[in-house]
Design an enzyme around this catalytic site. Structure first.
Site, PDB file in Angstrom:
ATOM      1  N   LYS A 244       0.826  -1.212   0.000  1.00 48.60           N
ATOM      2  CA  LYS A 244       0.000   0.000   0.000  1.00 48.60           C
ATOM      3  C   LYS A 244       0.866   1.270   0.000  1.00 48.60           C
ATOM      4  O   LYS A 244       0.651   2.170  -0.797  1.00 48.60           O
ATOM      5  CB  LYS A 244      -0.934   0.018   1.233  1.00 48.60           C
ATOM      6  CG  LYS A 244      -1.875  -1.179   1.298  1.00 48.60           C
ATOM      7  CD  LYS A 244      -2.774  -1.114   2.519  1.00 48.60           C
ATOM      8  CE  LYS A 244      -2.047  -1.197   3.841  1.00 48.60           C
ATOM      9  NZ  LYS A 244      -1.322  -2.476   4.092  1.00 48.60           N
TER      10      LYS A 244
ATOM     11  N   ARG B 117      -9.710   0.863   8.675  1.00 50.69           N
ATOM     12  CA  ARG B 117      -9.334  -0.512   9.011  1.00 50.69           C
ATOM     13  C   ARG B 117     -10.430  -1.216   9.788  1.00 50.69           C
ATOM     14  O   ARG B 117     -10.285  -2.411  10.075  1.00 50.69           O
ATOM     15  CB  ARG B 117      -8.064  -0.493   9.865  1.00 50.69           C
ATOM     16  CG  ARG B 117      -6.761  -0.812   9.122  1.00 50.69           C
ATOM     17  CD  ARG B 117      -5.652  -0.612  10.109  1.00 50.69           C
ATOM     18  NE  ARG B 117      -4.414  -1.249   9.889  1.00 50.69           N
ATOM     19  CZ  ARG B 117      -3.332  -0.672   9.353  1.00 50.69           C
ATOM     20  NH1 ARG B 117      -3.400   0.530   8.860  1.00 50.69           N
ATOM     21  NH2 ARG B 117      -2.198  -1.320   9.302  1.00 50.69           N
TER      22      ARG B 117
ATOM     23  N   ARG C 276      11.692  -5.265   4.864  1.00 50.29           N
ATOM     24  CA  ARG C 276      11.330  -3.854   4.622  1.00 50.29           C
ATOM     25  C   ARG C 276      12.226  -2.885   5.393  1.00 50.29           C
ATOM     26  O   ARG C 276      12.526  -3.079   6.554  1.00 50.29           O
ATOM     27  CB  ARG C 276       9.873  -3.642   5.051  1.00 50.29           C
ATOM     28  CG  ARG C 276       9.496  -2.176   5.192  1.00 50.29           C
ATOM     29  CD  ARG C 276       8.022  -1.939   5.192  1.00 50.29           C
ATOM     30  NE  ARG C 276       7.294  -2.551   6.277  1.00 50.29           N
ATOM     31  CZ  ARG C 276       5.956  -2.554   6.350  1.00 50.29           C
ATOM     32  NH1 ARG C 276       5.247  -1.999   5.394  1.00 50.29           N
ATOM     33  NH2 ARG C 276       5.351  -3.115   7.360  1.00 50.29           N
TER      34      ARG C 276
ATOM     35  N   ARG D  38      11.192  -0.767  10.982  1.00 51.45           N
ATOM     36  CA  ARG D  38      10.082  -0.525  11.902  1.00 51.45           C
ATOM     37  C   ARG D  38      10.116  -1.467  13.099  1.00 51.45           C
ATOM     38  O   ARG D  38      10.409  -2.652  12.957  1.00 51.45           O
ATOM     39  CB  ARG D  38       8.750  -0.677  11.158  1.00 51.45           C
ATOM     40  CG  ARG D  38       8.390   0.563  10.375  1.00 51.45           C
ATOM     41  CD  ARG D  38       7.216   0.386   9.479  1.00 51.45           C
ATOM     42  NE  ARG D  38       6.066  -0.262  10.106  1.00 51.45           N
ATOM     43  CZ  ARG D  38       4.891  -0.373   9.533  1.00 51.45           C
ATOM     44  NH1 ARG D  38       4.703   0.123   8.320  1.00 51.45           N
ATOM     45  NH2 ARG D  38       3.899  -0.975  10.135  1.00 51.45           N
TER      46      ARG D  38
ATOM     47  N   ARG E  41      -0.851  -8.618  13.299  1.00 53.23           N
ATOM     48  CA  ARG E  41      -1.386  -7.658  12.323  1.00 53.23           C
ATOM     49  C   ARG E  41      -2.180  -8.364  11.235  1.00 53.23           C
ATOM     50  O   ARG E  41      -3.214  -7.865  10.783  1.00 53.23           O
ATOM     51  CB  ARG E  41      -0.243  -6.833  11.727  1.00 53.23           C
ATOM     52  CG  ARG E  41       0.206  -5.744  12.692  1.00 53.23           C
ATOM     53  CD  ARG E  41       1.642  -5.344  12.503  1.00 53.23           C
ATOM     54  NE  ARG E  41       1.902  -4.711  11.247  1.00 53.23           N
ATOM     55  CZ  ARG E  41       3.127  -4.595  10.702  1.00 53.23           C
ATOM     56  NH1 ARG E  41       4.160  -5.100  11.331  1.00 53.23           N
ATOM     57  NH2 ARG E  41       3.271  -3.986   9.573  1.00 53.23           N
TER      58      ARG E  41
END
Ligand code: ADP
Ligand code: AMP
Length: 229
Positions: free
Chosen positions: A22, A97, A136, A170, A181
């Protein structure tokens, strides 16, 4: 009809589990269409870094991979979406969400005479998401996202966009938090796909291919949706 009245700024929603792409795609859409990316994850991380009351309340929940309360997230989004730079259109990345957030967004847009032009569900397999999230990282200066395998900068550890050399990972990109998540996504966010299907604004884009391939498919549906809006 008042012909002189300008069309309201477009509102795009990107749906998809953590790691679907996203943020990556939202930044590419910004460059291509001139809309502004609104990531509630980024807004919350900024609130945590600034030590605001909202940030303090959100910090532990985010680290564990749970969802921050609707009240906090809606307040943060409302403040940001009304900022002047959003007048060219927005890409909502990571919001809504939950069903409550989706209803609040509808109400917020009615107030400003806007509507949702397109909601895109980035369709991916859960198993691939773990690899995407594990690799990431992003530029600490401008936020450009990278991946150890799938999106390396041209020069190691130097941002292609701003030349910065500070990269960061992160705190919630751990295997444990990713599991939480993904569960939260399937329980609370995936049902919104049906919500937007019923509202006749939903498009599904297969997002398992390379980044540029997904961007091409996404750009096509966004261009069509905004041209006919
Ligand atoms: P999200 O915002 O949905 O959580 P990101 O855009 O941050 O996901 O992408 C997660 C990671 O996967 C990033 O490191 C990004 O570079 C990488 N990535 C994004 N899209 C793809 C893709 N289509 N193929 C492979 N890796 C991707
Ligand atoms: P993201 O950057 O979108 O992956 O979000 C990171 C974390 O921020 C999530 O795991 C949640 O804890 C929190 N968060 C971001 N957006 C929302 C939202 N719309 N509702 C609730 N929590 C959110």
């Amino acid at each position: 009809m008042d012909a002189a009245k300008a069309a309201p700024p477009p509102v795009l929603i990107l749906l998809g589990p953590p790691g679907a792409g996203k943020g990556t795609q939202a930044r590419m859409l910004e460059d291509r269409f001139g809309y502004v990316q609104l990531s509630t994850g980024d807004l919350l991380r900024a609130a945590v870094a600034a030590g605001t009351e909202a940030g303090k309340a959100a910090d532990d929940v985010m680290k564990s991979g749970g969802l921050v309360s609707d009240e906090i997230v809606i307040d943060i989004l409302r403040d940001r979406i009304n900022a002047p730079d959003c007048a060219s259109g927005v890409i909502l990345d990571g919001f809504p969400r939950t069903a409550v957030q989706a209803e609040s967004l509808d109400a917020l847009l009615v107030e400003s005479g806007q509507r949702i032009d397109i909601a895109v569900s980035l369709e991916v397999d859960d198993e691939a998401m773990v690899d995407r999230i594990a690799g990431r990282y992003s530029c600490a200066g401008c936020g450009e996202g990278y991946h150890d395998t799938f999106k390396k900068p041209a020069r190691p550890d130097q941002c292609d966009q701003c030349g910065g050399t500070q990269m960061k990972r992160r705190a919630d990109d751990t295997a444990e938090a990713v599991g939480t998540r993904l569960k939260a996504y399937h329980a609370q966010t995936a049902p919104l796909i049906t919500h937007y299907e019923e509202a006749e604004v939903l498009h599904r884009v297969r997002a398992m291919g390379p980044i540029d391939e997904v961007a091409t498919a996404l750009g096509t549906v966004v261009r069509q949706a905004t041209a006919t809006a």
